[in-house]
Design a protein around this motif. Sequence first.
Motif, short mmCIF file in Angstrom:
data_model
loop_
_atom_site.label_atom_id
_atom_site.label_comp_id
_atom_site.label_asym_id
_atom_site.label_seq_id
_atom_site.Cartn_x
_atom_site.Cartn_y
_atom_site.Cartn_z
N MET A 91 0.85 -1.18 0.00
CA MET A 91 0.00 0.00 0.00
C MET A 91 0.90 1.24 0.00
O MET A 91 1.85 1.32 0.75
N THR A 92 0.56 2.19 -0.83
CA THR A 92 1.34 3.42 -0.92
C THR A 92 0.93 4.38 0.19
O THR A 92 -0.11 4.21 0.84
N ALA A 93 1.74 5.42 0.40
CA ALA A 93 1.40 6.45 1.37
C ALA A 93 0.07 7.11 1.00
O ALA A 93 -0.77 7.37 1.86
N LEU A 94 -0.14 7.36 -0.28
CA LEU A 94 -1.38 7.98 -0.74
C LEU A 94 -2.59 7.11 -0.39
O LEU A 94 -3.60 7.61 0.13
N GLU A 95 -2.49 5.81 -0.62
CA GLU A 95 -3.59 4.90 -0.30
C GLU A 95 -3.85 4.85 1.21
O GLU A 95 -5.00 4.80 1.64
N ALA A 96 -2.79 4.88 2.00
CA ALA A 96 -2.95 4.87 3.46
C ALA A 96 -3.65 6.14 3.93
O ALA A 96 -4.52 6.08 4.81
N LEU A 97 -3.30 7.27 3.37
CA LEU A 97 -3.96 8.53 3.74
C LEU A 97 -5.43 8.49 3.34
O LEU A 97 -6.29 8.99 4.09
N GLY B 68 -4.77 17.13 -2.44
CA GLY B 68 -4.48 17.36 -1.02
C GLY B 68 -3.77 16.18 -0.39
O GLY B 68 -2.84 16.35 0.40
N LEU B 69 -4.21 14.98 -0.74
CA LEU B 69 -3.56 13.78 -0.21
C LEU B 69 -2.11 13.69 -0.65
O LEU B 69 -1.23 13.32 0.12
N ARG B 70 -1.85 14.07 -1.90
CA ARG B 70 -0.47 14.02 -2.43
C ARG B 70 0.45 14.97 -1.67
O ARG B 70 1.63 14.68 -1.48
N ILE B 71 -0.08 16.10 -1.25
CA ILE B 71 0.72 17.08 -0.49
C ILE B 71 1.30 16.42 0.76
O ILE B 71 2.47 16.57 1.08
N PHE B 72 0.46 15.64 1.46
CA PHE B 72 0.91 15.01 2.70
C PHE B 72 1.66 13.70 2.44
O PHE B 72 2.55 13.34 3.21
N ALA B 73 1.33 13.01 1.36
CA ALA B 73 2.07 11.80 1.01
C ALA B 73 3.54 12.14 0.73
O ALA B 73 4.43 11.34 1.02
N GLU B 74 3.79 13.34 0.19
CA GLU B 74 5.16 13.79 -0.10
C GLU B 74 6.01 13.89 1.16
O GLU B 74 7.22 13.67 1.11
N ILE B 75 5.41 14.26 2.27
CA ILE B 75 6.19 14.47 3.50
C ILE B 75 6.07 13.32 4.49
O ILE B 75 6.74 13.31 5.51
N ALA B 76 5.22 12.35 4.19
CA ALA B 76 5.04 11.21 5.09
C ALA B 76 6.19 10.22 4.94
O ALA B 76 6.59 9.88 3.83
N GLN B 77 6.72 9.80 6.05
CA GLN B 77 7.78 8.79 6.08
C GLN B 77 7.14 7.44 6.37
O GLN B 77 6.38 7.31 7.34
N GLN B 78 7.44 6.44 5.54
CA GLN B 78 6.91 5.11 5.76
C GLN B 78 7.89 4.33 6.62
O GLN B 78 9.09 4.36 6.38
N LYS B 79 7.34 3.64 7.64
CA LYS B 79 8.19 2.87 8.55
C LYS B 79 7.58 1.50 8.77
O LYS B 79 6.37 1.37 8.93
N ALA B 80 8.44 0.50 8.79
CA ALA B 80 8.05 -0.87 9.14
C ALA B 80 8.60 -1.15 10.54
O ALA B 80 9.78 -0.90 10.81
N LEU B 81 7.73 -1.64 11.43
CA LEU B 81 8.12 -1.87 12.82
C LEU B 81 7.85 -3.30 13.23
O LEU B 81 6.72 -3.78 13.07
#
Length: 153
Positions: A1-7, A20-33
């Motif tokens: 799942m991409t950041a955009l899909e998660a948002l 609008g979603l793309r604006i925040f997907a650009e700055i979102a860091q994806q992390k696996a924990l």
Amino acid sequence: MTALEALQRSVLFKDFTETGLRIFAEIAQQKALPAGTPLFVENMVGESLFIVKAGTVRVTQRTAEGERELAVLGAGEHLGEVALLGKGVRLVSAVAATPCEVLEIAHRDFFRKAAEKPAACLKLALAIAADLAAKVAENRELLRGLPGRKPTG
């Protein structure tokens, strides 16, 4: 799942356009924990909003009787939203209950983006305020039982 899909799955972003979603997907860091990894710990300075992409996150608080579970959050749910708007001390701890994937939007990145895209950032701030107001309304009876602050002076 991409950041955009998660948002798109997050209630905070339900009224956002794809732009609008793309604006925040650009700055979102994806992390696996891995399971057992803390996202944040009670009393540390909060600096980020987290959105759960996959897995579950356990939210707890220390009490005199020991650790108390407040919630278990899954895909599409968010936590730490107040820290996005203003740094403060975390009131709870959040730990990956299962292997998790999260998006992290940092306070500093949000405010850098606010200079470029103020309308989008205001829209997210208002969504956070509405979400917090709904949570307060849901917990009205619990909040009535809390001791108030004594006036200073």
